[in-house]
Enzyme design. Sequence first.
Site, PDB file in Angstrom:
ATOM      1  N   CYS A   2       0.849  -1.187   0.000  1.00 19.30           N
ATOM      2  CA  CYS A   2       0.000   0.000   0.000  1.00 19.30           C
ATOM      3  C   CYS A   2       0.888   1.241   0.000  1.00 19.30           C
ATOM      4  O   CYS A   2       1.894   1.315   0.691  1.00 19.30           O
ATOM      5  CB  CYS A   2      -0.947   0.096   1.180  1.00 19.30           C
ATOM      6  SG  CYS A   2      -2.093  -1.278   1.281  1.00 19.30           S
ATOM      7  N   ARG A  27       3.689  -0.315  -4.880  1.00 21.84           N
ATOM      8  CA  ARG A  27       3.382  -0.848  -3.557  1.00 21.84           C
ATOM      9  C   ARG A  27       2.041  -1.575  -3.510  1.00 21.84           C
ATOM     10  O   ARG A  27       1.692  -2.183  -2.497  1.00 21.84           O
ATOM     11  CB  ARG A  27       3.389   0.275  -2.515  1.00 21.84           C
ATOM     12  CG  ARG A  27       4.690   1.062  -2.465  1.00 21.84           C
ATOM     13  CD  ARG A  27       4.626   2.128  -1.404  1.00 21.84           C
ATOM     14  NE  ARG A  27       4.557   1.537  -0.088  1.00 21.84           N
ATOM     15  CZ  ARG A  27       5.594   1.148   0.629  1.00 21.84           C
ATOM     16  NH1 ARG A  27       6.806   1.314   0.152  1.00 21.84           N
ATOM     17  NH2 ARG A  27       5.436   0.605   1.811  1.00 21.84           N
ATOM     18  N   GLY A 105      -0.583  -1.607   6.139  1.00 19.57           N
ATOM     19  CA  GLY A 105      -0.233  -2.556   7.188  1.00 19.57           C
ATOM     20  C   GLY A 105      -1.443  -3.370   7.599  1.00 19.57           C
ATOM     21  O   GLY A 105      -2.425  -3.459   6.859  1.00 19.57           O
ATOM     22  N   GLU A 486      16.317 -17.780  -9.784  1.00 14.25           N
ATOM     23  CA  GLU A 486      15.910 -16.401 -10.061  1.00 14.25           C
ATOM     24  C   GLU A 486      15.252 -16.300 -11.444  1.00 14.25           C
ATOM     25  O   GLU A 486      14.246 -15.607 -11.610  1.00 14.25           O
ATOM     26  CB  GLU A 486      17.138 -15.480  -9.949  1.00 14.25           C
ATOM     27  CG  GLU A 486      16.902 -14.021 -10.260  1.00 14.25           C
ATOM     28  CD  GLU A 486      15.895 -13.327  -9.345  1.00 14.25           C
ATOM     29  OE1 GLU A 486      15.446 -13.912  -8.348  1.00 14.25           O
ATOM     30  OE2 GLU A 486      15.539 -12.179  -9.667  1.00 14.25           O
ATOM     31  N   HIS A 509      16.824 -36.946  -9.836  1.00 16.73           N
ATOM     32  CA  HIS A 509      16.207 -37.504  -8.619  1.00 16.73           C
ATOM     33  C   HIS A 509      14.702 -37.275  -8.605  1.00 16.73           C
ATOM     34  O   HIS A 509      14.090 -37.249  -7.549  1.00 16.73           O
ATOM     35  CB  HIS A 509      16.876 -36.918  -7.378  1.00 16.73           C
ATOM     36  CG  HIS A 509      18.331 -37.244  -7.314  1.00 16.73           C
ATOM     37  ND1 HIS A 509      18.794 -38.513  -7.042  1.00 16.73           N
ATOM     38  CD2 HIS A 509      19.435 -36.495  -7.569  1.00 16.73           C
ATOM     39  CE1 HIS A 509      20.118 -38.519  -7.096  1.00 16.73           C
ATOM     40  NE2 HIS A 509      20.533 -37.297  -7.422  1.00 16.73           N
ATOM     41  N   LYS A 612       5.485  -4.520  -4.262  1.00  6.83           N
ATOM     42  CA  LYS A 612       6.935  -4.528  -4.123  1.00  6.83           C
ATOM     43  C   LYS A 612       7.392  -4.669  -2.671  1.00  6.83           C
ATOM     44  O   LYS A 612       8.390  -5.303  -2.399  1.00  6.83           O
ATOM     45  CB  LYS A 612       7.520  -3.257  -4.730  1.00  6.83           C
ATOM     46  CG  LYS A 612       9.013  -3.389  -4.909  1.00  6.83           C
ATOM     47  CD  LYS A 612       9.529  -2.584  -6.035  1.00  6.83           C
ATOM     48  CE  LYS A 612      10.998  -2.842  -6.237  1.00  6.83           C
ATOM     49  NZ  LYS A 612      11.252  -4.125  -6.908  1.00  6.83           N
TER      50      LYS A 612
HETATM   51  C1  F6R Z   1      10.872 -10.714  -6.993  1.00  7.29           C
HETATM   52  C2  F6R Z   1      10.902  -9.794  -5.871  1.00  7.29           C
HETATM   53  C3  F6R Z   1      10.635 -10.340  -4.522  1.00  7.29           C
HETATM   54  C4  F6R Z   1      11.500  -9.610  -3.477  1.00  7.29           C
HETATM   55  C5  F6R Z   1      11.090 -10.060  -2.077  1.00  7.29           C
HETATM   56  C6  F6R Z   1      11.946  -9.416  -1.009  1.00  7.29           C
HETATM   57  O1  F6R Z   1      11.163 -10.062  -8.195  1.00  7.29           O
HETATM   58  O2  F6R Z   1      11.096  -8.623  -6.042  1.00  7.29           O
HETATM   59  O3  F6R Z   1      10.835 -11.703  -4.463  1.00  7.29           O
HETATM   60  O4  F6R Z   1      12.837  -9.904  -3.714  1.00  7.29           O
HETATM   61  O5  F6R Z   1       9.750  -9.727  -1.856  1.00  7.29           O
HETATM   62  O6  F6R Z   1      11.827  -8.028  -1.047  1.00  7.29           O
HETATM   63  P1  F6R Z   1      12.872  -7.111  -0.316  1.00  7.29           P
HETATM   64  O7  F6R Z   1      14.166  -7.265  -1.007  1.00  7.29           O
HETATM   65  O8  F6R Z   1      12.316  -5.726  -0.414  1.00  7.29           O
HETATM   66  O9  F6R Z   1      12.947  -7.588   1.109  1.00  7.29           O
END
Ligand code: F6R
Length: 617
Positions: A2, A27, A105, A486, A509, A612
Amino acid sequence: MCGIVGYVGHRDALDVVLRGLGRLEYRGYDSAGVAVLTSAGMLAVARKAGALANLIDELDATGRAALRGTAGMGHTRWATHGAPTDRNAHPHRDTAGRLAVVHNGIIENHAQLRAELEHGGVELASDTDTETAAHLLAAAYARYGDLPLALRMVCRRLSGAFTLVVTHIDEPDLIVAARRSSPLVVGVGNGEHFIASDVAAFIEHTRNAVELGQDQVVTITRDGYQITDFHGARAHGSPFHVDWDLSAAEKGGHDYFMLKEIQEQPSAIANTLRGHFIDGRIVLDEQRMDTQELRDVDKVFVVACGTAYHSGMVAKYAIEHWCRLPVEVELASEFRYRDPVLDRSTLVVAISQSGETMDTLEAVRHAREQKARVLAICNTNGAQIPRESDAVLYTHAGPEIGVAATKTFLAQIVANFLVGLALAQARGTKYADEVAREFAELEAMPAAVAQVLGTVAAVRELGRELAPAKVVLFLGRHVGFPVALEGALKLKELAYMHAEGFAAGELKHGAIALLEEGLPVVVVMPSPKGRAVLHAKLLSNIQEIRARGARTIVIAEEGDETVRPYAAHLLEVPAVPTLLQPLVSTVPLQVLAAEIARQRGYDVDKPRNLAKSVTVE
Ligand code: F6R
């Protein structure tokens, strides 16, 4: 999760708030809403499910005249309590509609508060936890007639993590906000003040900011701001100057922020390295740990989530190799639930781009309670995780707005290497000239990554071919394994495609049963000149895959002719030292995932269901 913006000043608040929300959409984008204290003395609210664009379309259709004023606030939501509908969109109001609240939150005791309110005859209009705060605030304001005091009183009743921003029709010249464990910064302008989850929201107006501390309330007016704790005692935030400008928070000619951020990776690496090798020694940022403490470390835990966790996996290879220290890499969400063995000589490295991921923050708190020392690697100045750590090393990747981490992943890997070299230096497991040589190799990486970026067109072409695939597998060994994980994560989150990363040796496996004619398998090859044994093993793995009809997409060092006959597609990357290979081999996988997502018609900056900053556990 948010995004929140608040504004009091001399401009059109709606415009300031909408522009700010546009930069906070990373966000959350389940809904958006605004509240303006209008020049006509009204509290006007507009809110809409879906991305901010939906709200803007609606405002454009209905006309913005009813929301003219110089104080207002807005919210972009990542839904926790209540579906992403208009009715659950913030701001939420009290029954009389005189007060509005936006929230980031989770109010953990919301069920109890809701029951209490309903018992008192209040009818709640949404399914959110946030609305309980609106009604409690209305009651507290009716009692005290003072909005900051009302907010302080309510905050003391709430549990969980929250940022709350409140406006009241009777207080048209101020906005109040509170912070507990979720981010909140004040923007200090000339005759105007801002509050936001992130400086990006107000960067076009001011670069002077103040970070709020834990459990603090701030009141902003046109002329100033005042901070107290939840009990009303005067408090001070931490002022800072933002060292990037608006251009860093804009797309700069790219269709998506993610594509721009992929291109920024050489400078993200260079900026993360800058200033960390002085007079022949590795120097960390805010190293609130002395050399003796680093020397005393006898075990390292790396805790992180998602992409940051993958960067931590790379750290393990480097730290164990350079420092001869045992390193465990742990998902932050698991760490504190299994009673890890920690003590004063344990170093916990907490990696987080945002610095506010709740699982990582709780892992940090757990580690510190057990007396371990915590070093944070973070991209966000003054965020909660570095604030609560013993030392911090910032990745100077600049703001990352695309939800999928790209440049911060590479910057985290580089920062991990700096930590490894700092430990090796303190513990004497590397001579000064060896540390200098490793650092020089890191300094060559921006050019190597730039070279990979020169091959983007070929990778995109491959992306177009792979777009119809249903499943893609990724394989790697050693540091190629986290790269495989990744690559799979990027494809899952951006293209909504089933993708799995495996340690290449594990394939036989079980997962080898998945292989069938034409199934794309991406193989991250190590250098033939580095660990020859690794290269030979992967070459055998590729043949096992081909024998079962799968389509091999191979990322290999340029000039590696041994692999060419077995690759349906060969993507070449420059030769770099073995440990640094993730810095080059991840880049094509980022581009591939973005292109497949684009081909499938998805917004690569805003993948569905994601946000994010993950500020809930
Ligand atoms: C994937 C991605 C997420 C973050 C994870 C941790 O592209 O961005 O997997 O890496 O949510 O976020 P941070 O680094 O902000 O703790």
